[in-house]
Design a protein around this motif. Structure first.
Motif, short mmCIF file in Angstrom:
data_model
loop_
_atom_site.label_atom_id
_atom_site.label_comp_id
_atom_site.label_asym_id
_atom_site.label_seq_id
_atom_site.Cartn_x
_atom_site.Cartn_y
_atom_site.Cartn_z
N HIS A 151 51.27 -45.12 -59.27
CA HIS A 151 50.86 -45.85 -58.14
C HIS A 151 50.38 -45.04 -57.16
CE1 HIS A 151 52.48 -49.49 -60.11
NE2 HIS A 151 53.66 -49.05 -60.14
N CYS A 152 49.14 -45.23 -56.43
CA CYS A 152 48.80 -44.50 -55.17
C CYS A 152 48.72 -45.55 -54.25
CB CYS A 152 47.18 -44.01 -55.63
SG CYS A 152 47.47 -42.67 -56.72
N TYR A 153 49.18 -44.97 -52.90
CA TYR A 153 49.02 -45.93 -51.82
C TYR A 153 48.46 -45.29 -50.52
CZ TYR A 153 52.46 -48.98 -54.38
OH TYR A 153 52.92 -49.75 -55.05
N PRO A 154 47.23 -45.21 -50.65
CA PRO A 154 46.46 -44.31 -49.61
C PRO A 154 46.79 -44.92 -48.14
CG PRO A 154 44.93 -45.53 -51.04
CD PRO A 154 46.10 -45.78 -51.63
N ALA A 155 46.60 -43.98 -47.15
CA ALA A 155 46.66 -44.64 -45.78
C ALA A 155 45.39 -45.41 -45.46
CB ALA A 155 47.19 -43.46 -44.88
N GLU A 156 45.58 -46.14 -44.36
CA GLU A 156 44.25 -46.68 -43.76
C GLU A 156 43.35 -45.67 -43.50
OE1 GLU A 156 42.85 -49.81 -40.13
OE2 GLU A 156 44.92 -49.15 -40.37
N GLY A 157 41.73 -46.01 -44.01
CA GLY A 157 40.94 -44.98 -44.01
C GLY A 157 40.60 -43.95 -44.98
N MET A 158 41.77 -44.03 -45.98
CA MET A 158 41.82 -43.28 -47.02
C MET A 158 41.61 -43.82 -48.37
SD MET A 158 42.63 -39.84 -46.09
CE MET A 158 41.61 -40.14 -44.61
N ASP A 159 41.11 -43.11 -49.32
CA ASP A 159 40.95 -43.69 -50.98
C ASP A 159 41.83 -42.92 -51.65
OD1 ASP A 159 39.59 -41.40 -51.18
OD2 ASP A 159 37.69 -42.53 -51.01
N GLU A 160 42.14 -43.38 -52.90
CA GLU A 160 43.02 -42.67 -53.90
C GLU A 160 42.61 -41.25 -54.30
OE1 GLU A 160 43.54 -44.83 -57.35
OE2 GLU A 160 44.32 -46.53 -56.40
N ARG A 161 40.91 -41.37 -54.25
CA ARG A 161 40.39 -39.63 -54.35
C ARG A 161 40.76 -38.72 -53.45
NH1 ARG A 161 36.52 -36.87 -53.03
NH2 ARG A 161 35.88 -38.51 -51.38
N GLN A 162 40.90 -39.08 -52.32
CA GLN A 162 41.14 -38.41 -51.21
C GLN A 162 42.78 -37.96 -51.10
OE1 GLN A 162 39.49 -40.73 -48.02
NE2 GLN A 162 38.13 -39.16 -47.38
N LEU A 163 43.62 -39.09 -51.37
CA LEU A 163 45.02 -38.86 -51.61
C LEU A 163 45.28 -37.60 -52.57
CD1 LEU A 163 47.85 -39.58 -50.63
CD2 LEU A 163 47.71 -41.66 -52.11
N LEU A 164 44.51 -37.97 -53.66
CA LEU A 164 44.93 -37.21 -55.04
C LEU A 164 44.30 -35.91 -54.67
CD1 LEU A 164 44.30 -39.34 -57.97
CD2 LEU A 164 46.49 -38.61 -57.21
N ALA A 165 43.21 -35.39 -53.96
CA ALA A 165 42.87 -34.35 -53.78
C ALA A 165 43.96 -33.50 -52.80
CB ALA A 165 41.51 -34.20 -52.91
N THR A 166 44.20 -34.30 -51.67
CA THR A 166 45.39 -33.59 -50.90
C THR A 166 46.44 -33.11 -51.72
OG1 THR A 166 44.69 -34.78 -48.87
CG2 THR A 166 46.88 -33.86 -48.94
N ALA A 167 47.26 -33.99 -52.73
CA ALA A 167 48.23 -33.71 -53.48
C ALA A 167 48.05 -32.58 -54.33
CB ALA A 167 48.56 -34.96 -54.15
N SER A 168 46.73 -32.38 -54.80
CA SER A 168 46.42 -31.55 -55.84
C SER A 168 46.38 -30.08 -54.98
CB SER A 168 45.26 -31.89 -56.32
OG SER A 168 44.66 -30.57 -57.21
N ALA A 169 45.94 -30.37 -53.88
CA ALA A 169 45.71 -29.02 -52.99
C ALA A 169 46.96 -28.43 -52.87
CB ALA A 169 44.98 -29.21 -51.62
N ALA A 170 48.12 -29.15 -52.60
CA ALA A 170 49.36 -29.02 -52.15
C ALA A 170 50.14 -28.37 -53.28
CB ALA A 170 50.36 -30.14 -51.50
N SER A 171 49.72 -28.76 -54.47
CA SER A 171 50.41 -28.27 -55.62
C SER A 171 49.48 -27.17 -56.14
CB SER A 171 50.25 -29.20 -56.99
OG SER A 171 50.96 -30.61 -56.44
N HIS A 172 48.09 -27.13 -56.03
CA HIS A 172 47.09 -26.01 -56.40
C HIS A 172 46.98 -25.52 -57.76
CE1 HIS A 172 44.06 -23.24 -55.06
NE2 HIS A 172 44.70 -22.41 -55.80
N GLU A 173 48.16 -25.52 -58.49
CA GLU A 173 48.14 -24.95 -59.70
C GLU A 173 49.40 -25.56 -60.60
OE1 GLU A 173 49.86 -20.34 -59.18
OE2 GLU A 173 47.80 -20.65 -59.49
N ARG A 174 49.30 -25.41 -61.92
CA ARG A 174 50.32 -25.70 -62.64
C ARG A 174 51.56 -24.74 -62.41
NH1 ARG A 174 49.44 -30.16 -66.20
NH2 ARG A 174 47.40 -30.68 -66.38
N SER A 175 52.60 -25.24 -62.46
CA SER A 175 53.83 -24.39 -62.03
C SER A 175 54.89 -24.65 -63.11
CB SER A 175 54.20 -24.57 -60.73
OG SER A 175 54.77 -25.70 -60.38
N GLY A 176 54.92 -25.68 -63.80
CA GLY A 176 55.83 -26.02 -64.61
C GLY A 176 56.87 -27.24 -64.05
#
Length: 834
Positions: free
Chosen positions: A339-364
């Motif tokens: 489940h994705c719960y974006p904040a007000e003014g956000m959408d799922e794509r933006q939320l996932l983009a931020t999460a992906s940036a924080a993860s950045h690469e596969r680490s195991g």
């Protein structure tokens, strides 16, 4: 999990950074042995000879051959010696088949390792490692032994094979040990364990324990040792063999005395006694049982179920109820973004983009992998990264984008929310949603972003002025194929109860997804279960599909109550908290990928793939094994009754000996492969739907007992009448007639019991019939065996007599199938107590 580094073992470890010389490696290998978890089962000539010399048929052949040689019967002696060749060949074939059950255990370990020694950096076989070696291990590689970690870099390890934890374990370099010689207890945070695998990072491993001293080695040795336990069926067969052996010896002495009294001479008396002894010796029963149990262990191992105790091979097929945990057994044991719960003014794509940036690469890390599978991989350049730690509970990444920089962070919701600027009450609403999702069994993280961050000032982790992006909720998806396995259990009248510590709604959702419950899952909590168990009401109290929020004591109470009601209960578990229920069950099943050492030690089966489908397959295999063992023993009894009775009664009645030693050799070369090969491979398409007998285990049904008695008695009459009828011509013709009747009857039994299902079921009876035709009808071969070719009417009598002899067996098989169908139709659907 901690390990004690003893003072004796500390003294053999070099100082940090030092490596071993060639001489030190050689001396330590002599002291500690090779780094071999499982000794390869002996498969050479010595092992074959060791098995063969325990076969009484070998000594019978040698003994009688020597007797005939000294009395001048050189041809007879040489024929008996030549009979040793096929016996050795058959022993070699069967010995080779029994070696396969433990052949794959070493595959859980690394095959090679990169070791640093004084001679340089080199790649060696892992079995050459010794305590004190310094080994380099990279991402994706398993640890080759147990050791202390040095020079760790961003190390995450998958330890599910030992600890049962589905998530990565972060490791650190071991601290410098004090200079004294005292024992030191060292946390597993600083250990690398054989059989576990590096997910990300690199490390050097100072080898401390090798081979059987590793934790993995201890588990495997426990498994191999436990498998030697004698089962109730083995003990019953041993008692049967002892009784028959005593009776056979008494009969042999009586035979020798009677033949001497009748004036036949000491040689006739000795040969008669020896022949009867070999015909009556029940060595096939323990051999068949041991072989079939080995086949069961091997086949269950192929299904990824490692058998630790032989009793489980008998019990697994009789299971009527399975108490299964959820995580990793019914589910995949891995995280998936649900489940994705974006904040007000956000959408799922933006939320996932931020999460992906924080993860950045596969680490195991399973969570990073789940995020990157669901969203796009960030392509921006990383300026600085602050990895997740237990005290900070967040991961921060500073990235360069279009000449500027931004910061992406993910972590525990309460931590991330504290970094963000919020309106009044906004944080409380997100924390309430977090608590609700967590209560339903989800793993929840929060994401936030800060734009316009000066990328050059990246030495300090930013901790304010973030904009909250939303929540991500992860769950553990159901395993592929579990729904089909649950359906198979329902059709086979095997009750499945999910016992989990998860929230009732989470458990209900998983149960509904896999089809547990009819039509909807019936869910209660562990506390409600205890209330129901305390009630005097019987069956209705346990008509449940899911027990949620269950603690170990409640799981144990459920298992004990089910067993008290007559159920054969299998229990799955992976942790120390599951040990009581595993011990109390009829079949304890530990998880091989996630299970703890404690769970493995008390379990009777270790699942190497943690899959519920494997349990269902193991039950089917157990039922098939028991059914095949019944058929094999049925054949042995039906063929030995006429063999022993005619071998004893005909000489006692004053007639010439029916079976000469070479005839017994010939018959045993038919009986052995029939009992061992024909029935062990028989498949039955609906074997899982065959209900096991309730109550005390009876090996044969009444119908089977009567078929054994009637068939054995008829074949005895047929062989005796054939022999007595043909004595009018000569004794050699009478022996040929009796042997033809017996071999034809044995082939007919094999056809009826096996229904020609499988290559061996077709090949072995055909070879038996060809052997009797060749050895009787070819004059040269018949002369060597003291036989004479038969007439056409003789063969017709043998054929018709064999067909008639199998009529009781055909009727019994038909009655058995009707009884199974009636019992299934009369069985209640989905009840716990049947």
């Amino acid at each position: 999990m901690k390990r004690i580094l003893t003072s004796e073992r500390r003294r053999v470890l070099p100082s940090d950074g030092q490596v071993l010389s060639t001489e030190e490696v050689a001396s330590r290998r002599l002291l500690f042995g090779t780094n071999l978890i499982v000794e390869t089962p002996p498969g050479g000539l010595r092992a074959l000879l060791g098995n063969t010399i325990r076969d009484p048929m070998l000594w019978f052949l040698l003994g009688t051959s020597i007797i005939f040689w000294f009395i001048g019967e050189r041809t007879e002696s040489l024929v008996l010696l030549a009979a040793l060749v096929p016996f050795f060949g058959m022993d070699a074939f069967l010995h080779r088949r029994t070696q396969a059950s433990t052949a794959g255990l070493n595959s859980q370990l690394a095959a090679q390792a990169t070791v640093l020694r004084q001679s340089g950096r080199q790649v060696v076989d892992t079995q050459e490692l010794v305590p004190g070696d310094l080994v380099e291990v990279a991402a994706g590689e398993p640890f080759p032994a147990d050791g202390l970690l040095l020079d760790v870099s961003s190390l995450q390890v998958d330890e599910s094979a030992l600890t049962g934890e589905a998530y990565p374990v972060r490791k650190s370099s071991a601290p410098t040990l004090p200079a004294d010689d005292s024992d030191e207890t060292i946390s597993d945070h600083f250990w690398g364990f054989a059989g576990t695998r590096i997910l990300s990072g690199t490390a050097k491993l100072r080898v401390v324990f090798t081979g059987r001293e590793t934790l993995y080695g201890e588990i495997v040795q426990t498994a191999l040792g436990g498998r030697q336990e004698r089962t109730p069926l083995q003990r019953a067969v041993a008692r049967l063999v002892s009784t028959l052996l005593l009776a056979a010896l008494a009969f042999c002495f009586l035979m020798a005395a009677v033949r001497l009294y009748q004036g036949h001479g000491w040689l006739d008396a000795l040969v008669s006694a020896l022949t009867l002894a070999v015909a009556a010796l029940p060595e096939e029963f323990p051999v068949v049982l041991t072989f079939f149990l080995g086949v069961g262990v091997y086949r269950l191992a192929k299904r990824h179920a490692l058998i630790r105790r032989a009793v489980v091979v008998e019990n697994i097929g009789r299971v009527t109820t399975i108490c299964s945990d959820k995580t990793g057994t019914l589910t995949e044991g891995r995280l998936k973004l649900a489940h994705c719960y974006p904040a007000e003014g956000m959408d799922e794509r933006q939320l996932l983009a931020t999460a992906s940036a924080a993860s950045h690469e596969r680490s195991g890390d399973p969570m990073d992998d789940a995020i990157l599978e669901a969203g796009p991989v960030a392509r921006d350049r990383v300026v600085a990264r602050f990895p997740f730690t237990e005290d900070r509970k967040r991961e921060t990444c500073i990235l360069s984008h279009d000449g500027g920089a931004y910061v992406a962070v993910k972590g525990a919701p309460e931590t991330v929310l504290a970094l963000c600027d919020h309106g009044t009450g906004e944080a409380d609403g997100w924390l309430e949603l977090t608590r609700r999702l967590a209560g339903e069994g989800h793993k929840v993280i929060a994401c936030a972003r800060r734009d316009g961050f000066p990328g050059e000032e990246s030495s300090v982790e930013p901790d304010s002025h973030f904009r909250f992006q939303g929540l991500l909720a992860f769950e553990d998806p159901a395993r592929v194929g579990v729904a089909d396995a649950i359906s198979q259990c329902r059709n086979a009248r095997i009750k499945v109860i999910m016992v989990t510590g998860d929230h009732p709604e989470t458990a209900r959702a998983v149960a509904a997804e896999i089809g547990l419950g009819d039509p909807v899952p019936r869910v209660i909590t562990g506390d409600d279960l205890m209330i129901r168990l305390a009630q005097p009401d019987g069956n209705d109290a346990l008509v449940v599909d899911v027990v949620a929020r269950a603690v170990p004591a409640q799981k144990l109470a459920l298992v004990n109550d089910l067993r008290r009601r007559g159920e054969i209960v299998a229990v799955t578990g992976d942790g120390v908290n599951d040990v009581p229920a595993l011990q109390a069950s009829d079949v304890g099943i530990a998880m091989g990928e996630r299970g703890t050492r404690s769970a493995r030690e008390v379990a009777s089966i270790v699942l190497m793939d943690d899959n519920f489908r494997t349990i269902v397959g193991a039950i089917a295999e157990g039922r098939q094994l028991f059914s095949n063992l019944q058929l094999s023993f049925q054949y042995l009894l039906m063929i030995h009754i006429p063999l022993v009775l005619t071998a004893a009664l005909i000489p006692l009645m004053g007639y010439p000996i029916l079976y000469l030693p070479i005839h017994i050799v010939w018959l045993e070369m038919i009986i052995h492969p029939t009992a061992l090969l024909v029935f062990q491979a028989l498949p039955e398409a609906d074997i899982l739907n065959r209900l096991p007998p309730k109550g005390r285990l009876r090996f044969f049904s009444r119908a089977q007992v009567w078929s054994i008695v009637l068939t054995g008695a008829w074949v005895t009459v047929l062989v005796y009448w054939s022999y007595e009828r043909s004595l009018e011509q000569d004794v050699e013709h009478a022996r040929a007639m009796a042997l033809a009747a017996l071999v034809f009857s044995g082939a007919a039994m094999t056809v009826v019991l096996s229904r020609l299902n499988g290559i061996w079921a077709r090949l072995v009876p055909l070879m038996a019939l060809l052997s009797v035709i060749l050895l009787v009808q070819v004059p040269g071969l018949a002369g060597l065996l003291h036989l004479r070719p038969l007439h056409g009417e003789d063969w017709l009598i043998a054929l018709i007599g064999a067909a008639v002899a199998c009529l009781p067996l055909i009727v019994e098989r038909r009655i058995g199938r009707l009884a199974i169908a009636d019992r299934r139709s009369a069985t209640g659907f989905g009840k716990v107590s049947r």
